[in-house]
Design a protein around this motif. Structure first.
Motif, PDB file in Angstrom:
ATOM      1  N   GLN A  50       0.826  -1.206   0.000  1.00  0.00           N
ATOM      2  CA  GLN A  50       0.000   0.000   0.000  1.00  0.00           C
ATOM      3  C   GLN A  50       0.864   1.261   0.000  1.00  0.00           C
ATOM      4  O   GLN A  50       0.563   2.246  -0.692  1.00  0.00           O
ATOM      5  CB  GLN A  50      -0.921  -0.008   1.226  1.00  0.00           C
ATOM      6  N   ALA A  51       1.939   1.174   0.824  1.00  0.00           N
ATOM      7  CA  ALA A  51       2.843   2.346   0.856  1.00  0.00           C
ATOM      8  C   ALA A  51       3.494   2.551  -0.490  1.00  0.00           C
ATOM      9  O   ALA A  51       3.655   3.705  -0.962  1.00  0.00           O
ATOM     10  CB  ALA A  51       3.912   2.141   1.944  1.00  0.00           C
ATOM     11  N   LYS A  52       3.858   1.430  -1.133  1.00  0.00           N
ATOM     12  CA  LYS A  52       4.453   1.535  -2.464  1.00  0.00           C
ATOM     13  C   LYS A  52       3.462   2.134  -3.459  1.00  0.00           C
ATOM     14  O   LYS A  52       3.803   3.029  -4.249  1.00  0.00           O
ATOM     15  CB  LYS A  52       4.893   0.152  -2.922  1.00  0.00           C
ATOM     16  N   SER A  53       2.203   1.596  -3.378  1.00  0.00           N
ATOM     17  CA  SER A  53       1.180   2.131  -4.280  1.00  0.00           C
ATOM     18  C   SER A  53       0.941   3.616  -4.022  1.00  0.00           C
ATOM     19  O   SER A  53       0.804   4.426  -4.955  1.00  0.00           O
ATOM     20  CB  SER A  53      -0.128   1.353  -4.106  1.00  0.00           C
ATOM     21  N   ALA A  54       0.888   3.937  -2.704  1.00  0.00           N
ATOM     22  CA  ALA A  54       0.691   5.355  -2.357  1.00  0.00           C
ATOM     23  C   ALA A  54       1.862   6.206  -2.852  1.00  0.00           C
ATOM     24  O   ALA A  54       1.668   7.329  -3.363  1.00  0.00           O
ATOM     25  CB  ALA A  54       0.530   5.503  -0.844  1.00  0.00           C
ATOM     26  N   ALA A  55       3.080   5.626  -2.681  1.00  0.00           N
ATOM     27  CA  ALA A  55       4.261   6.373  -3.142  1.00  0.00           C
ATOM     28  C   ALA A  55       4.235   6.546  -4.660  1.00  0.00           C
ATOM     29  O   ALA A  55       4.545   7.627  -5.181  1.00  0.00           O
ATOM     30  CB  ALA A  55       5.539   5.649  -2.712  1.00  0.00           C
ATOM     31  N   GLU A  56       3.838   5.441  -5.358  1.00  0.00           N
ATOM     32  CA  GLU A  56       3.760   5.543  -6.816  1.00  0.00           C
ATOM     33  C   GLU A  56       2.671   6.539  -7.231  1.00  0.00           C
ATOM     34  O   GLU A  56       2.852   7.319  -8.187  1.00  0.00           O
ATOM     35  CB  GLU A  56       3.471   4.168  -7.413  1.00  0.00           C
ATOM     36  N   ALA A  58       1.624   9.041  -5.418  1.00  0.00           N
ATOM     37  CA  ALA A  58       2.149  10.385  -5.111  1.00  0.00           C
ATOM     38  C   ALA A  58       3.163  10.823  -6.155  1.00  0.00           C
ATOM     39  O   ALA A  58       3.186  11.986  -6.565  1.00  0.00           O
ATOM     40  CB  ALA A  58       2.781  10.379  -3.717  1.00  0.00           C
ATOM     41  N   ARG A  59       4.003   9.823  -6.576  1.00  0.00           N
ATOM     42  CA  ARG A  59       4.994  10.159  -7.606  1.00  0.00           C
ATOM     43  C   ARG A  59       4.298  10.536  -8.926  1.00  0.00           C
ATOM     44  O   ARG A  59       4.674  11.513  -9.591  1.00  0.00           O
ATOM     45  CB  ARG A  59       5.920   8.967  -7.833  1.00  0.00           C
ATOM     46  N   ASP A  60       3.231   9.726  -9.255  1.00  0.00           N
ATOM     47  CA  ASP A  60       2.496  10.049 -10.482  1.00  0.00           C
ATOM     48  C   ASP A  60       1.836  11.422 -10.379  1.00  0.00           C
ATOM     49  O   ASP A  60       1.830  12.204 -11.340  1.00  0.00           O
ATOM     50  CB  ASP A  60       1.444   8.970 -10.761  1.00  0.00           C
ATOM     51  N   GLU A  62       2.845  13.806  -8.504  1.00  0.00           N
ATOM     52  CA  GLU A  62       3.906  14.818  -8.565  1.00  0.00           C
ATOM     53  C   GLU A  62       4.352  15.043 -10.004  1.00  0.00           C
ATOM     54  O   GLU A  62       4.561  16.178 -10.435  1.00  0.00           O
ATOM     55  CB  GLU A  62       5.084  14.375  -7.705  1.00  0.00           C
TER      56      GLU A  62
END
Length: 245
Positions: A50-56, A58-60, A62
């Motif tokens: 989930q953190a990875k998905s959230a990070a991805e 957020a990255r998307d 951004e």
């Protein structure tokens, strides 16, 4: 070999009890611990995923935000460049208009100065010509100021349109001369004009020194000029016309 079934049975029972004890007090807690750790590991993996998905995400976001910012920045730069170019063109156009106005004003000012200078020169030349003419005429017999102009006045009157000739029938005509006419000069004028008009012309006689020399016949609408002042005026008008061109 002799098998002791009682001992074997007891040992078997002891082994079974031991296995049950181990299973109950050792294997089960270990299995629970392993299951709990597996659940914890799975939960951690899920959280990590989930953190990875959230990070991805957020990255998307951004990246999208950066792309949108870059696009807006490009659009703003393009608009600013367009506005700057438009202002530059407007300033250049205004400068060209101002320069044209300044050049036109300078040319008009130069033309006015030239015209003023030309008129001043012409006025001076005219005054000088009149003065020279007067001095020259002073050396001639007084009769030359009138007698030499009678036939020319009559020829000019002959060229008048019929309606202009009829206009002289109203009796308000004046014959101007540079000095008072002698009876003979007035008679010669009346005779010459009668021939020109084809009938007697009623006119009064006036003295006008500004004519310098010559005769002028006029009424309220028409003038017949044959004088030195009229010739000088025509020369001045011609020079002014040439200067205006």
């Amino acid at each position: 070999m002799r098998i002791d079934w009682w001992t074997l049975s007891l040992q078997t029972i002891n082994a079974l009890v031991l296995i049950w004890l181990l299973a109950y007090f050792l294997f089960k807690p270990i299995a629970n611990v392993i299951a709990e750790r597996k659940a914890t590991a799975a939960r951690l993996l899920d959280e990590a995923e989930q953190a990875k998905s959230a990070a991805e995400a957020a990255r998307d976001e951004e990246k999208a935000a950066l792309a949108d910012l870059a696009e807006r920045r490009s659009a703003a730069l393009a608009a600013a460049e367009k506005e700057t170019e438009a202002r530059k063109e407007a300033l250049l156009a205004a400068a060209r208009v101002d320069a044209d106005h300044l050049r036109a004003d300078a040319r008009a000012e130069a033309a006015r100065d030239a015209a003023f200078s030309r008129k001043a020169q012409m006025k001076h030349a005219g005054a000088l010509a009149i003065d020279i003419a007067k001095r020259a005429l002073e050396r001639l017999p007084p009769s030359s100021l009138v007698s030499g102009f009678i036939e020319g006045l009559a020829r000019t009157a002959t060229q008048l349109p019929p309606e202009a000739k009829l206009d002289f029938e109203e009796g308000d005509a004046r014959l101007k001369a540079p000095r008072a006419l002698t009876p003979q000069e007035e008679a010669d004028c009346r005779r010459a004009l009668e021939t020109a008009f084809g009938r007697p012309i009623d006119f009064s006689v006036e003295s006008d020194p500004s004519l310098i020399a010559g005769l002028e016949l006029e009424n309220r609408h028409t003038s017949v000029r044959n004088s030195l002042s009229a010739d000088l005026a025509r020369i001045a008008a011609s020079l002014d016309s040439d200067d205006a061109k």
